[in-house]
Design a protein around this motif. Structure first.
Motif, PDB file in Angstrom:
ATOM      1  N   ALA A  42       0.828  -1.321   0.027  1.00 49.86           N
ATOM      2  CA  ALA A  42       0.025   0.150   0.198  1.00 49.86           C
ATOM      3  C   ALA A  42       0.888   1.204  -0.045  1.00 49.86           C
ATOM      4  O   ALA A  42       1.901   1.268   0.655  1.00 49.86           O
ATOM      5  N   GLU A  43       0.461   2.392  -0.455  1.00 53.56           N
ATOM      6  CA  GLU A  43       1.093   3.597  -0.475  1.00 53.56           C
ATOM      7  C   GLU A  43       0.537   4.482   0.611  1.00 53.56           C
ATOM      8  O   GLU A  43      -0.608   4.484   0.908  1.00 53.56           O
ATOM      9  N   ARG A  44       1.412   5.278   1.270  1.00 53.38           N
ATOM     10  CA  ARG A  44       0.867   6.376   2.191  1.00 53.38           C
ATOM     11  C   ARG A  44       0.295   7.402   1.661  1.00 53.38           C
ATOM     12  O   ARG A  44       0.825   7.899   0.626  1.00 53.38           O
ATOM     13  N   VAL A  45      -1.088   7.815   2.082  1.00 61.70           N
ATOM     14  CA  VAL A  45      -1.681   8.990   1.744  1.00 61.70           C
ATOM     15  C   VAL A  45      -1.420  10.196   2.560  1.00 61.70           C
ATOM     16  O   VAL A  45      -0.857  11.282   2.046  1.00 61.70           O
ATOM     17  N   LEU A  46      -1.429  10.039   3.930  1.00 63.00           N
ATOM     18  CA  LEU A  46      -1.141  11.228   4.936  1.00 63.00           C
ATOM     19  C   LEU A  46      -1.232  10.647   6.083  1.00 63.00           C
ATOM     20  O   LEU A  46      -1.611   9.431   6.464  1.00 63.00           O
ATOM     21  N   LYS A  47      -0.475  11.450   6.744  1.00 58.01           N
ATOM     22  CA  LYS A  47      -0.438  11.252   8.550  1.00 58.01           C
ATOM     23  C   LYS A  47      -1.543  12.137   9.133  1.00 58.01           C
ATOM     24  O   LYS A  47      -1.675  13.320   8.654  1.00 58.01           O
ATOM     25  N   VAL A  48      -2.526  11.245   9.862  1.00 58.41           N
ATOM     26  CA  VAL A  48      -3.612  12.257  10.165  1.00 58.41           C
ATOM     27  C   VAL A  48      -3.548  12.487  11.738  1.00 58.41           C
ATOM     28  O   VAL A  48      -4.089  13.709  12.083  1.00 58.41           O
ATOM     29  N   THR A  49      -2.955  11.747  12.355  1.00 55.67           N
ATOM     30  CA  THR A  49      -2.829  11.929  13.884  1.00 55.67           C
ATOM     31  C   THR A  49      -1.579  11.719  14.520  1.00 55.67           C
ATOM     32  O   THR A  49      -0.743  10.575  14.088  1.00 55.67           O
ATOM     33  N   SER A  50      -1.151  12.323  15.579  1.00 54.45           N
ATOM     34  CA  SER A  50       0.006  12.048  16.459  1.00 54.45           C
ATOM     35  C   SER A  50      -0.607  11.345  17.617  1.00 54.45           C
ATOM     36  O   SER A  50      -1.649  11.441  18.047  1.00 54.45           O
ATOM     37  N   VAL A  51       0.606  10.699  18.505  1.00 58.80           N
ATOM     38  CA  VAL A  51       0.381  10.168  19.693  1.00 58.80           C
ATOM     39  C   VAL A  51      -0.227  11.427  20.570  1.00 58.80           C
ATOM     40  O   VAL A  51       0.579  12.375  20.691  1.00 58.80           O
ATOM     41  N   ASP A  68     -20.309  13.485   1.106  1.00 62.36           N
ATOM     42  CA  ASP A  68     -19.378  14.620   0.402  1.00 62.36           C
ATOM     43  C   ASP A  68     -17.941  14.130  -0.023  1.00 62.36           C
ATOM     44  O   ASP A  68     -17.107  14.909  -0.512  1.00 62.36           O
ATOM     45  N   GLY A  69     -17.724  12.885  -0.123  1.00 60.31           N
ATOM     46  CA  GLY A  69     -16.569  12.174  -0.934  1.00 60.31           C
ATOM     47  C   GLY A  69     -15.416  12.342   0.153  1.00 60.31           C
ATOM     48  O   GLY A  69     -14.480  11.657  -0.219  1.00 60.31           O
ATOM     49  N   ARG A  70     -15.582  12.565   1.480  1.00 62.19           N
ATOM     50  CA  ARG A  70     -14.371  12.515   2.475  1.00 62.19           C
ATOM     51  C   ARG A  70     -14.520  11.185   3.181  1.00 62.19           C
ATOM     52  O   ARG A  70     -15.699  10.498   3.252  1.00 62.19           O
ATOM     53  N   LEU A  71     -13.345  10.782   3.727  1.00 60.52           N
ATOM     54  CA  LEU A  71     -13.097   9.319   4.375  1.00 60.52           C
ATOM     55  C   LEU A  71     -13.175   9.754   5.992  1.00 60.52           C
ATOM     56  O   LEU A  71     -12.418  10.814   6.300  1.00 60.52           O
ATOM     57  N   VAL A  90      -9.212  12.560   0.725  1.00 63.41           N
ATOM     58  CA  VAL A  90      -7.945  11.834   0.217  1.00 63.41           C
ATOM     59  C   VAL A  90      -7.194  12.318  -1.018  1.00 63.41           C
ATOM     60  O   VAL A  90      -6.058  12.144  -1.358  1.00 63.41           O
ATOM     61  N   GLY A  91      -7.898  13.522  -1.613  1.00 62.74           N
ATOM     62  CA  GLY A  91      -7.252  14.143  -2.704  1.00 62.74           C
ATOM     63  C   GLY A  91      -6.387  15.348  -2.272  1.00 62.74           C
ATOM     64  O   GLY A  91      -5.401  15.368  -2.704  1.00 62.74           O
ATOM     65  N   THR A  92      -6.868  16.240  -1.524  1.00 63.21           N
ATOM     66  CA  THR A  92      -6.215  17.358  -1.093  1.00 63.21           C
ATOM     67  C   THR A  92      -5.453  17.184   0.341  1.00 63.21           C
ATOM     68  O   THR A  92      -4.473  18.179   0.636  1.00 63.21           O
ATOM     69  N   ARG A  93      -5.466  15.995   0.753  1.00 65.72           N
ATOM     70  CA  ARG A  93      -4.993  15.928   1.940  1.00 65.72           C
ATOM     71  C   ARG A  93      -5.034  16.667   3.318  1.00 65.72           C
ATOM     72  O   ARG A  93      -4.640  16.960   4.314  1.00 65.72           O
ATOM     73  N   GLU A  94      -6.479  17.175   3.301  1.00 62.79           N
ATOM     74  CA  GLU A  94      -6.921  18.060   4.393  1.00 62.79           C
ATOM     75  C   GLU A  94      -7.689  17.201   5.413  1.00 62.79           C
ATOM     76  O   GLU A  94      -8.463  16.351   5.130  1.00 62.79           O
TER      77      GLU A  94
END
Length: 339
Positions: A42-51, A68-71, A90-94
């Motif tokens: 798999a390919e990394r999309v983005l980091k969402v959270t930190s510890v 709305d298309g968002r995950l 997942v497109g804009t990484r926001e």
């Protein structure tokens, strides 16, 4: 949800296992020999959270695409004041915060086909909570005891009519307790619970098969996936057996999802992998993160965007909470989206 336990204590969430025990039927190993299944990275999309400093961890779960298309994701160990439901473009990484509260430890999410609301399981509080897609109007759908026992709710799914099916984990850590996990059904009209299966070793993932007549239920403390066949009303189990015995080693079976070909995508806790099985139990594919992506301990769940083969995985560990992407073997359907 992949965890050692989820309990609120002194402002921290502690992960705990539940007991192993009796099976729903005779075990039947369907794992192919090592090396025969296809391997996909798999390919990394983005980091969402930190510890989180308060809880000492972060744990992403319950990926589900909304209109709305968002995950949308839940962070099981998010403390009070930090987002417990997040939305990822997942497109804009926001990443946007959607919902939080003071008490919930949310382990899964799915959209009801009946009212379009987002339903969340609160493991620590033993509740099912629903919110609007924008995170407002929280409502407690179910709480309290069922058959004299408090609920420890993990994953959920809906049938086509909007009745809710949920895994109720074993409350006592293995090996001290007995296997008393359950699968519950909540009637959409009355809210009345029905115990569909009991005496299970920590049930976790739950998905309907393509026909909607049976449930795939993964058992965290047994590293197996059971198939529970339902009657025409969906209110009773007419047959059940162990369908897939997973060779997890140090890892355990977590949440799951089903694609348009009936393939079962099984998340793993203890290793950042998704195991993909055919409807006949054949181990088809193992999805893993790239070598060198350190500090990742689990791939808890997967969502395949309905109508596409775009699959997204929640991956977590000391490095943080991430979303990864891979190509699914078939298109996503409602049973691919959330839970």
């Amino acid at each position: 949800m992949s965890r050692r336990s989820v309990a609120l204590a002194a402002g921290a969430l502690v992960l705990a296992l539940a007991p192993a025990g009796c099976a729903a039927g005779p075990a039947a190993s369907n794992d192919m020999p090592a090396g025969t299944a296809q391997r996909v990275t798999a390919e990394r999309v983005l980091k969402v959270t930190s510890v989180h400093e308060e809880t000492g961890m972060t744990l992403l779960e319950g990926p589900v695409f909304l209109d709305d298309g968002r995950l949308h994701l839940v962070d099981v160990t998010a403390p009070t004041g930090e987002p417990k439901v997040l939305a990822v473009d997942v497109g804009t990484r926001e990443v946007d915060a959607v919902y939080t509260d003071e008490v919930g430890a949310y382990t899964s999410a799915q959209v009801s086909p009946y009212d379009g609301r987002l339903y969340l399981t609160d493991y620590a509080g033993g509740r099912i909570v629903s919110i609007t897609p924008d995170g407002t109007d929280p409502r407690v759908v179910a709480d309290g005891q069922v058959k004299g026992r408090a609920m420890h709710l993990d994953d959920l799914t809906f049938d086509d009519d909007g009745h809710l099916y949920v895994t109720d984990s074993s409350p006592v850590a293995y090996p001290a307790g007995t296997a008393d996990g359950r699968v519950l059904r909540f009637d959409r009209h009355t809210g009345r619970p029905t115990v569909l299966a009991a005496n299970l070793p920590n049930p976790n993932g739950i998905s309907f098969d393509l026909d909607g007549g049976a449930l795939w239920v993964s058992l965290l403390d047994a590293n197996r996936i059971d198939r529970l066949v339902l009657d025409e009303t969906g209110t009773a189990v007419t047959a059940g057996h162990t369908a897939i015995q997973v060779d997890g080693g140090l890892a355990q079976t977590d949440s799951n999802a089903v694609d348009a070909a009936g393939n079962l995508y099984q998340g793993m806790h203890g290793i950042p992998e998704i195991r993909v099985y055919g409807p006949d139990g054949t181990h088809l594919t193992t999805v893993s993160v790239p070598d060198g992506h350190q500090g990742l301990l689990s791939a808890t769940n997967v969502a395949i965007r309905p109508g596409t083969t775009d699959a997204y995985v929640t991956v977590s560990g000391p490095a943080g909470g991430f979303v990864y992407r891979f190509d699914a073997l078939a298109e996503g359907v409602r049973q691919s989206n959330g839970g």
